[in-house]
Design a protein around this motif. Structure first.
Motif, PDB file in Angstrom:
ATOM      1  N   ALA A  67       0.857  -1.186   0.000  1.00 20.54           N
ATOM      2  CA  ALA A  67       0.000   0.000   0.000  1.00 20.54           C
ATOM      3  C   ALA A  67       0.889   1.230   0.000  1.00 20.54           C
ATOM      4  N   LEU A  68       0.411   2.289  -0.648  1.00 13.04           N
ATOM      5  CA  LEU A  68       1.131   3.554  -0.705  1.00 13.04           C
ATOM      6  C   LEU A  68       0.188   4.649  -0.231  1.00 13.04           C
ATOM      7  N   VAL A  69       0.621   5.448   0.746  1.00 12.28           N
ATOM      8  CA  VAL A  69      -0.180   6.553   1.267  1.00 12.28           C
ATOM      9  C   VAL A  69       0.499   7.860   0.889  1.00 12.28           C
ATOM     10  N   VAL A  70      -0.258   8.761   0.248  1.00 15.52           N
ATOM     11  CA  VAL A  70       0.288  10.044  -0.201  1.00 15.52           C
ATOM     12  C   VAL A  70      -0.692  11.164   0.132  1.00 15.52           C
ATOM     13  N   ARG A  71      -0.188  12.369   0.057  1.00 18.28           N
ATOM     14  CA  ARG A  71      -1.038  13.553   0.000  1.00 18.28           C
ATOM     15  C   ARG A  71      -0.829  14.171  -1.376  1.00 18.28           C
ATOM     16  N   SER A  72      -0.555  15.469  -1.453  1.00 20.91           N
ATOM     17  CA  SER A  72      -0.391  16.082  -2.776  1.00 20.91           C
ATOM     18  C   SER A  72       1.058  16.161  -3.223  1.00 20.91           C
ATOM     19  N   GLY A  73       1.991  15.822  -2.344  1.00 16.94           N
ATOM     20  CA  GLY A  73       3.395  16.016  -2.670  1.00 16.94           C
ATOM     21  C   GLY A  73       3.999  14.947  -3.549  1.00 16.94           C
TER      22      GLY A  73
ATOM     23  N   ALA B  32       6.844  -0.119 -11.122  1.00 12.35           N
ATOM     24  CA  ALA B  32       7.914  -0.513 -10.199  1.00 12.35           C
ATOM     25  C   ALA B  32       7.393  -1.221  -8.958  1.00 12.35           C
ATOM     26  N   ALA B  33       6.070  -1.342  -8.831  1.00 12.40           N
ATOM     27  CA  ALA B  33       5.484  -1.862  -7.585  1.00 12.40           C
ATOM     28  C   ALA B  33       4.553  -3.033  -7.864  1.00 12.40           C
ATOM     29  N   PRO B  34       5.080  -4.192  -8.156  1.00 17.44           N
ATOM     30  CA  PRO B  34       4.237  -5.336  -8.539  1.00 17.44           C
ATOM     31  C   PRO B  34       3.351  -5.845  -7.403  1.00 17.44           C
ATOM     32  N   GLU B  35       3.660  -5.535  -6.147  1.00 15.80           N
ATOM     33  CA  GLU B  35       2.870  -6.022  -5.016  1.00 15.80           C
ATOM     34  C   GLU B  35       1.829  -5.006  -4.537  1.00 15.80           C
ATOM     35  N   LEU B  36       1.744  -3.864  -5.213  1.00 20.78           N
ATOM     36  CA  LEU B  36       0.867  -2.789  -4.748  1.00 20.78           C
ATOM     37  C   LEU B  36      -0.598  -3.156  -4.911  1.00 20.78           C
ATOM     38  N   VAL B  37      -1.354  -2.994  -3.826  1.00 23.01           N
ATOM     39  CA  VAL B  37      -2.796  -3.292  -3.817  1.00 23.01           C
ATOM     40  C   VAL B  37      -3.623  -2.023  -3.868  1.00 23.01           C
ATOM     41  N   ILE B  38      -3.189  -0.978  -3.148  1.00 19.01           N
ATOM     42  CA  ILE B  38      -3.988   0.231  -3.023  1.00 19.01           C
ATOM     43  C   ILE B  38      -3.091   1.446  -2.843  1.00 19.01           C
ATOM     44  N   VAL B  39      -3.499   2.552  -3.457  1.00 13.79           N
ATOM     45  CA  VAL B  39      -2.903   3.861  -3.185  1.00 13.79           C
ATOM     46  C   VAL B  39      -3.956   4.689  -2.469  1.00 13.79           C
ATOM     47  N   GLY B  40      -3.621   5.179  -1.277  1.00 12.61           N
ATOM     48  CA  GLY B  40      -4.552   5.982  -0.499  1.00 12.61           C
ATOM     49  C   GLY B  40      -4.131   7.436  -0.480  1.00 12.61           C
TER      50      GLY B  40
END
Length: 533
Positions: free
Chosen positions: A44-50, A60-68
């Protein structure tokens, strides 16, 4: 499961993820190759606007399920790339509703009582008590443009302080508005009645510069508050209106260009208050969006519905291939129906006939609602569309029948107000070739995509020739034309697929002909109009 957080979020969100048993890694300064390396084993990847979450990041992220996204806007996330890679994108649109509403109320009082101006003069040593004569909000009328979540919260707060409420919102029922204590009216009436005008609508081609010189003149002597989105108010026109005394004052938290340029005319007018997009800048709001994203990540890891997913259909995996082609068709039918309907939407009915009626169709119905509400809400999707309908008091019904008179499967989306309605029917040819086959009872065979023009006219010789001539005059190529009529000499309807948007001048020229009843331009399937460009 690894959760990578690349922009600062409230500690409450991080703790919730850790309590759920996940490995939380914070890396607030990574970009470029360092970001690609950090995300390579993240779930999982958590971001804001930056953080810019590009296609390269997903690759580059084959295991990524969700971007929050811990907030509302997702301009920094390539949602198409996420979908291509099977990654859910979710945001937190409700976490800052209260903060935005409270900032709106604060800006209203600041404008009404000239608080920043008085503060500034006192700081310089001037006791300017006689220079400021404030306006009380009690017994004044608040005009609300957009009665969504934030608009409703503002209405509750200022209504409780003795303000009369009048609202413009084509997508909310009179019953729901009455529950809030607001009268529904057209924009002209809202402007005529309002002492204070507050904006709570998304920025769309329809709302861009919707409050301009003429509208501000109707608000004569009133105040303008905007904590929603920049670009809805014509900023030079507002600066001139306040400077000339047409409008008493204004308070803005959002701007067409951010940061606000130093040469903005807004900065030269003392009675225009400005803040640097602070609507969501409270500790509680930041905590709310952080915990909301944490909960959605947990749901995604558990393969449960993600409530604010922007790109993730949810249904049984074995049934999805059979239903998938109808999702976009239902959304398009909803988008066409609502833009052809002239009244205030109070009802949406989705009807399935034929083989499709045997399937689980909750997702398809939600997609139809997405099409209906897309001009209204930020990031409306098939997950949150039913909730939007409920919040706005719009009655939604779904009906099924096994028999279809003319087609193997048929979807009909109908929008109405209890008296008048418009319906659009679609089907699939050859298994997965979508078509619009009826518009309000007229038989057509139209491709549901790209630039579409729908005309209504009297059925008499020369009308189609006129339309074609006007299209040619404005260099608009017609890709397809589908004509139908009620009776010989009655009313006819034609759907045109064209290669670009029809400009307003062309529409006006068509409607100047007495044989043309109506002309509607509709952009489908993510087409960019000139207003978007």
């Amino acid at each position: 499961m690894k959760v990578l957080v690349t922009d600062p979020i409230a500690d409450a969100g991080l703790e919730r993820l850790r309590e759920a048993g996940y490995d939380v890694e914070t890396a607030y300064d990574v970009e470029g190759a360092a970001l690609l390396e950090a995300v390579s084993d993240a779930n999982a990847l958590v971001v804001r606007s930056g953080t810019e979450v590009t296609r390269e990041v997903f690759e580059a992220a084959p295991e990524l399920v969700i971007v929050g996204r811990a907030g509302i806007g997702v301009d920094n996330i390539d949602i198409d790339a996420a979908t291509d890679h099977g990654v859910i994108v979710a945001n937190a649109p409700e976490g800052n509703v209260r903060a935005a509403a409270e900032h709106t109320v604060a800006m209203t009082f600041a404008a009404a009582r000239s608080i920043p101006q008085a503060h500034a003069r006192l700081k310089t040593g001037e006791w300017a008590k006689g220079a400021f004569l404030g306006t009380e909000v009690n017994n004044k009328t608040l005009g609300i443009v957009g009665l969504g979540r934030v608009g409703q919260e503002v209405a509750k707060r200022l209504g409780a302080l003795g303000m009369d409420l009048v609202a413009f919102d084509p997508y909310i029922s009179e019953e729901r508005a009455a529950q809030i204590g607001a009268d529904l009216a057209e924009l002209d009436e809202v402007l005529d009645r309002a002492d204070f005008l507050t904006i709570h609508t998304p920025l769309t081609p329809e709302t861009e510069n919707m409050i301009g010189e003429e509208e501000l003149a109707q608000l004569e002597g009133g105040y303008v508050i905007n904590c929603a989105r920049g670009g809805i108010i014509d900023e030079p026109a507002l600066a001139a209106a306040v400077e000339d005394g047409v409008v008493a004052g204004a308070a803005l938290d959002v701007f067409a260009e951010e940061p606000l340029p130093e040469d903005s005319p807004l900065l030269a007018v003392d009675d225009i208050l400005v803040t640097p997009h602070l609507g969501a800048s409270t500790g509680a709001a930041q905590e709310n969006v952080a915990t909301s994203i944490a909960d959605q990540i947990t749901a995604a890891f558990r393969e449960e519905p993600v409530m604010n997913a922007l790109n993730a259909p949810s249904m049984d995996e074995s049934a999805f291939p059979r239903v998938k082609p109808y999702i976009g068709l239902a959304e398009t039918a909803g988008k066409l129906a609502v833009q052809l309907f002239e009244g205030r939407v109070g009802e949406v009915t989705v009807t399935y006939a034929g083989d499709i009626a045997d399937e689980d169709l909750d997702l398809v119905t939600a997609s139809a609602l997405k099409g209906v509400f897309e001009p209204l809400e930020w990031q409306v999707n098939a997950v949150n569309a039913p909730r939007i309908a409920d919040e706005r008091g719009i009655e939604v019904s779904e009906t099924k029948r096994r028999q279809s008179e003319d087609f193997q499967s048929l979807i009909t989306v109908e929008v109405g107000d209890g008296e008048e309605s418009v319906s659009v029917c679609g089907t699939l040819f050859a298994g997965d070739d979508p078509r619009i086959v009826r518009v309000d009872g007229y038989r057509v065979d139209a491709i549901p995509g790209g630039h579409v023009i729908v005309t209504r006219n009297t059925d008499e010789p020369g009308v189609i020739g006129l339309i074609g001539s006007v299209m040619g005059e404005f260099d608009i190529n017609i890709a397809g034309m589908y004509n139908a009529r009620e009776t010989i000499g009655g009313e006819a309807l034609t759907v045109y697929n064209v290669d670009q948007e029809i400009p307003e001048d062309a529409r006006e020229k068509l409607q100047a002909d007495s044989r043309i009843i109506d002309v509607k331009y509709i952009a489908l399937n993510g087409v960019t109009t000139r207003e978007d460009a």
